[in-house]
Design a protein around this motif. Structure first.
Motif, PDB file in Angstrom:
ATOM      1  N   GLY A  16      37.872  30.155  45.224  1.00 21.65           N
ATOM      2  CA  GLY A  16      36.901  29.086  45.105  1.00 21.65           C
ATOM      3  C   GLY A  16      36.126  29.301  43.828  1.00 21.65           C
ATOM      4  O   GLY A  16      36.406  30.216  43.054  1.00 21.65           O
ATOM      5  N   ARG A  17      35.163  28.481  43.611  1.00 25.25           N
ATOM      6  CA  ARG A  17      34.355  28.611  42.396  1.00 25.25           C
ATOM      7  C   ARG A  17      33.503  29.871  42.505  1.00 25.25           C
ATOM      8  O   ARG A  17      32.577  29.945  43.284  1.00 25.25           O
ATOM      9  N   GLU A  42      44.740  41.578  38.813  1.00 27.62           N
ATOM     10  CA  GLU A  42      45.200  40.263  38.347  1.00 27.62           C
ATOM     11  C   GLU A  42      44.121  39.191  38.556  1.00 27.62           C
ATOM     12  O   GLU A  42      43.841  38.399  37.669  1.00 27.62           O
ATOM     13  N   ARG A  43      43.515  39.188  39.717  1.00 28.98           N
ATOM     14  CA  ARG A  43      42.489  38.181  40.030  1.00 28.98           C
ATOM     15  C   ARG A  43      41.201  38.446  39.263  1.00 28.98           C
ATOM     16  O   ARG A  43      40.503  37.518  38.873  1.00 28.98           O
ATOM     17  N   LEU A  44      40.869  39.715  39.033  1.00 26.29           N
ATOM     18  CA  LEU A  44      39.659  40.041  38.274  1.00 26.29           C
ATOM     19  C   LEU A  44      39.809  39.655  36.805  1.00 26.29           C
ATOM     20  O   LEU A  44      38.818  39.372  36.136  1.00 26.29           O
ATOM     21  N   ALA A  45      41.027  39.649  36.308  1.00 22.43           N
ATOM     22  CA  ALA A  45      41.271  39.313  34.910  1.00 22.43           C
ATOM     23  C   ALA A  45      41.348  37.803  34.677  1.00 22.43           C
ATOM     24  O   ALA A  45      41.380  37.357  33.538  1.00 22.43           O
ATOM     25  N   GLU A  49      36.048  34.845  35.381  1.00 23.41           N
ATOM     26  CA  GLU A  49      36.031  35.968  36.317  1.00 23.41           C
ATOM     27  C   GLU A  49      35.216  35.602  37.548  1.00 23.41           C
ATOM     28  O   GLU A  49      34.212  34.909  37.448  1.00 23.41           O
ATOM     29  N   PRO A  50      35.637  36.084  38.713  1.00 23.09           N
ATOM     30  CA  PRO A  50      34.857  35.802  39.927  1.00 23.09           C
ATOM     31  C   PRO A  50      33.566  36.624  39.958  1.00 23.09           C
ATOM     32  O   PRO A  50      33.457  37.658  39.308  1.00 23.09           O
ATOM     33  N   ASP A  51      32.598  36.138  40.715  1.00 26.42           N
ATOM     34  CA  ASP A  51      31.370  36.884  40.968  1.00 26.42           C
ATOM     35  C   ASP A  51      31.535  37.807  42.173  1.00 26.42           C
ATOM     36  O   ASP A  51      30.866  38.823  42.287  1.00 26.42           O
ATOM     37  N   ASP A  52      32.408  37.405  43.097  1.00 26.58           N
ATOM     38  CA  ASP A  52      32.615  38.140  44.343  1.00 26.58           C
ATOM     39  C   ASP A  52      34.101  38.256  44.633  1.00 26.58           C
ATOM     40  O   ASP A  52      34.851  37.293  44.464  1.00 26.58           O
ATOM     41  N   LEU A  53      34.512  39.447  45.092  1.00 21.05           N
ATOM     42  CA  LEU A  53      35.869  39.679  45.568  1.00 21.05           C
ATOM     43  C   LEU A  53      35.764  40.125  47.022  1.00 21.05           C
ATOM     44  O   LEU A  53      35.080  41.108  47.324  1.00 21.05           O
ATOM     45  N   TYR A  54      36.398  39.369  47.902  1.00 24.16           N
ATOM     46  CA  TYR A  54      36.393  39.658  49.329  1.00 24.16           C
ATOM     47  C   TYR A  54      37.745  40.226  49.723  1.00 24.16           C
ATOM     48  O   TYR A  54      38.777  39.660  49.377  1.00 24.16           O
TER      49      TYR A  54
END
Length: 135
Positions: A16-17, A42-45, A49-54
């Motif tokens: 999501g955003r 991969e997702r962090l790059a 960039e996301p603010d939160d990783l769940y």
């Protein structure tokens, strides 16, 4: 007696955003821990960039020392990028491992329900697609 192979780890990505959720199903062990680290990296790059990783751990069947090592590597990577790391729906065995190893404090665990992205909803389906930062 023949040993049965460990179930593979399946990682489903929801985005999501401002947030990413990795839904883990199977075993987080010597054979699969690299996959978690690779998918998180991969997702962090990704841009932005996301603010939160769940990490949704409801579907985990087990976690060995390499799984713990993978969780710690994801923590280091998110910390370096100033991304908040959350562990959701940890099974009792994972809670126990995290408590015994002393790493439970590294992961956000008790965020307010209304501040989390809706489970199973992507950016368009979420009531709040960008959770507020925890103060």
């Amino acid at each position: 007696m023949t040993a049965l192979p460990s179930p593979l780890l399946t990682i489903t990505v929801e985005e999501g955003r401002g947030w990413v959720r990795l839904r883990l199903t199977g075993d987080l062990d010597h054979d699969t821990s690299d996959e978690l680290v690779a998918r998180a990296t991969e997702r962090l790059a990704a841009r932005p960039e996301p603010d939160d990783l769940y990490l949704d751990c409801a579907g985990l069947g087990m976690c060995d020392s390499m799984g713990v090592s993978a969780l710690l590597q994801v923590h280091r990577d998110t910390t370096a990028r100033r991304v908040r790391l959350h562990v959701e729906e940890a099974p009792p065995f994972l809670d126990r491992i995290m408590r015994i190893t002393g790493i439970d404090h590294l992961f956000a665990r008790r965020d307010q329900e209304d501040r989390r992205p809706v489970r199973g909803a992507g950016e368009e389906g979420s009531a709040d697609p960008h959770p507020s930062p925890v103060s």
